[in-house]
Motif scaffolding. Structure first.
Motif, PDB file in Angstrom:
ATOM      1  N   ALA A 250       0.759  -1.334  -0.054  1.00 11.50           N
ATOM      2  CA  ALA A 250       0.021  -0.160   0.197  1.00 11.50           C
ATOM      3  C   ALA A 250       1.049   1.187  -0.679  1.00 11.50           C
ATOM      4  O   ALA A 250       0.007   2.296  -0.535  1.00 11.50           O
ATOM      5  N   GLU A 251       1.892   1.218   0.747  1.00  6.92           N
ATOM      6  CA  GLU A 251       2.655   2.197   0.994  1.00  6.92           C
ATOM      7  C   GLU A 251       3.477   2.415  -0.645  1.00  6.92           C
ATOM      8  O   GLU A 251       3.727   3.467  -1.188  1.00  6.92           O
ATOM      9  N   ASN A 252       3.749   1.265  -1.274  1.00  5.73           N
ATOM     10  CA  ASN A 252       4.726   1.681  -2.932  1.00  5.73           C
ATOM     11  C   ASN A 252       3.870   1.964  -3.305  1.00  5.73           C
ATOM     12  O   ASN A 252       3.604   2.547  -4.879  1.00  5.73           O
ATOM     13  N   LEU A 253       1.834   1.453  -3.690  1.00  2.00           N
ATOM     14  CA  LEU A 253       1.752   2.082  -4.488  1.00  2.00           C
ATOM     15  C   LEU A 253       0.910   3.796  -4.148  1.00  2.00           C
ATOM     16  O   LEU A 253       0.952   4.603  -5.883  1.00  2.00           O
ATOM     17  N   ALA A 254       1.003   4.169  -3.080  1.00  2.00           N
ATOM     18  CA  ALA A 254       1.101   5.135  -2.809  1.00  2.00           C
ATOM     19  C   ALA A 254       1.522   6.109  -2.992  1.00  2.00           C
ATOM     20  O   ALA A 254       1.037   7.058  -2.988  1.00  2.00           O
ATOM     21  N   ASN A 255       2.690   6.252  -2.874  1.00  2.00           N
ATOM     22  CA  ASN A 255       4.687   6.985  -2.965  1.00  2.00           C
ATOM     23  C   ASN A 255       4.402   6.625  -4.484  1.00  2.00           C
ATOM     24  O   ASN A 255       5.710   7.037  -5.362  1.00  2.00           O
ATOM     25  N   ARG A 256       3.588   5.396  -5.470  1.00  2.00           N
ATOM     26  CA  ARG A 256       4.201   5.119  -7.187  1.00  2.00           C
ATOM     27  C   ARG A 256       4.189   6.847  -8.360  1.00  2.00           C
ATOM     28  O   ARG A 256       5.528   6.520  -9.496  1.00  2.00           O
ATOM     29  N   ASP A 257       4.017   7.710  -7.327  1.00  2.00           N
ATOM     30  CA  ASP A 257       4.130   9.197  -8.205  1.00  2.00           C
ATOM     31  C   ASP A 257       4.842  10.475  -7.213  1.00  2.00           C
ATOM     32  O   ASP A 257       5.278  11.325  -7.973  1.00  2.00           O
ATOM     33  N   SER A 258       5.312   9.934  -6.181  1.00  2.00           N
ATOM     34  CA  SER A 258       6.140  10.639  -5.587  1.00  2.00           C
ATOM     35  C   SER A 258       7.556  10.639  -6.040  1.00  2.00           C
ATOM     36  O   SER A 258       8.724  10.444  -6.519  1.00  2.00           O
ATOM     37  N   THR A 259       8.072  11.669  -7.185  1.00  2.00           N
ATOM     38  CA  THR A 259       9.331  12.231  -7.473  1.00  2.00           C
ATOM     39  C   THR A 259      10.325  13.131  -6.246  1.00  2.00           C
ATOM     40  O   THR A 259       9.776  13.453  -4.936  1.00  2.00           O
ATOM     41  N   GLY A 260      11.165  13.683  -6.228  1.00  2.00           N
ATOM     42  CA  GLY A 260      11.812  14.007  -5.869  1.00  2.00           C
ATOM     43  C   GLY A 260      11.833  15.509  -5.902  1.00  2.00           C
ATOM     44  O   GLY A 260      10.729  16.441  -6.527  1.00  2.00           O
ATOM     45  N   GLU A 261      11.860  16.690  -4.258  1.00  2.00           N
ATOM     46  CA  GLU A 261      12.354  17.785  -4.199  1.00  2.00           C
ATOM     47  C   GLU A 261      13.049  18.495  -5.086  1.00  2.00           C
ATOM     48  O   GLU A 261      11.757  19.874  -5.543  1.00  2.00           O
ATOM     49  N   SER A 262      13.963  18.223  -5.561  1.00  2.00           N
ATOM     50  CA  SER A 262      14.923  19.218  -6.212  1.00  2.00           C
ATOM     51  C   SER A 262      15.765  18.656  -7.520  1.00  2.00           C
ATOM     52  O   SER A 262      15.038  17.601  -7.789  1.00  2.00           O
ATOM     53  N   PRO A 263      16.267  19.131  -8.692  1.00  2.00           N
ATOM     54  CA  PRO A 263      16.610  18.534  -9.671  1.00  2.00           C
ATOM     55  C   PRO A 263      17.450  18.118  -9.329  1.00  2.00           C
ATOM     56  O   PRO A 263      18.308  17.770  -8.545  1.00  2.00           O
ATOM     57  N   GLY A 264      17.833  16.783  -9.840  1.00  2.00           N
ATOM     58  CA  GLY A 264      18.530  15.629  -9.894  1.00  2.00           C
ATOM     59  C   GLY A 264      18.248  14.401  -8.421  1.00  2.00           C
ATOM     60  O   GLY A 264      18.624  13.364  -8.548  1.00  2.00           O
ATOM     61  N   ALA A 265      16.945  15.466  -7.932  1.00  2.00           N
ATOM     62  CA  ALA A 265      17.345  14.827  -6.389  1.00  2.00           C
ATOM     63  C   ALA A 265      16.087  12.855  -6.519  1.00  2.00           C
ATOM     64  O   ALA A 265      15.471  13.006  -7.626  1.00  2.00           O
ATOM     65  N   ASP A 266      17.118  12.037  -6.433  1.00  2.00           N
ATOM     66  CA  ASP A 266      15.951  10.755  -6.191  1.00  2.00           C
ATOM     67  C   ASP A 266      14.262  10.706  -5.774  1.00  2.00           C
ATOM     68  O   ASP A 266      14.281  11.120  -4.595  1.00  2.00           O
ATOM     69  N   PRO A 267      13.540   9.792  -6.409  1.00  2.00           N
ATOM     70  CA  PRO A 267      12.113   9.717  -6.285  1.00  2.00           C
ATOM     71  C   PRO A 267      12.231   8.848  -4.690  1.00  2.00           C
ATOM     72  O   PRO A 267      12.871   8.103  -4.168  1.00  2.00           O
TER      73      PRO A 267
END
Length: 135
Positions: free
Chosen positions: A25-42
């Motif tokens: 459920a956590e994985n599905l909830a965060n499937r669109d969570s990108t990094g907050e700054s350029p080049g940051a890991d999602p």
């Protein structure tokens, strides 16, 4: 003692699969969570690893969650130059979460949880009928 053993084994299986369902459920909830700054890991997909251990109270093998880790590998990239996390070329790193894999994991965990619940309910029913027969 065998009834208690069956109950403990089923409960351990249900607890392990419950953790797995929470992680899915956590994985599905965060499937669109990108990094907050350029080049940051999602967001990086989390995984559950199970282990068999000896339950000293019953002398039986039971399952438990040994580790919640992170899936390794490259992040997919998407071209979106207007995104705040886009790099100099306009690409945004996206999470390494595949919805199809998560749904398959969820179904497998759900079925395992249901099987353990059935064993638990059957064992409880047997115990109830035994107590009623002794009255």
């Amino acid at each position: 003692m065998d009834i208690e053993r069956a109950l403990r084994i089923s409960a351990a299986g249900m607890a392990a699969q419950s953790t797995r369902l929470r992680v899915v459920a956590e994985n599905l909830a965060n499937r669109d969570s990108t990094g907050e700054s350029p080049g940051a890991d999602p967001y990086r997909r989390r995984t559950v690893t199970f282990a068999s251990h000896l339950d000293r109270a019953t002398g039986a093998q039971a399952v438990s969650v040994s580790r919640i880790g992170q899936a390794q590998g490259e992040f997919p990239r998407r071209f979106d130059p207007s995104h705040p996390a886009a790099d100099a070329q306009g690409y945004v790193k996206t999470p390494n979460v595949d919805s199809l894999i998560e749904v398959m994991d969820m179904r497998e965990a759900q079925r395992s949880y249901s099987a353990n619940l059935s064993v638990l309910e059957t064992t409880r029913g047997m115990l109830t009928r035994t107590i009623e027969a002794l009255r």
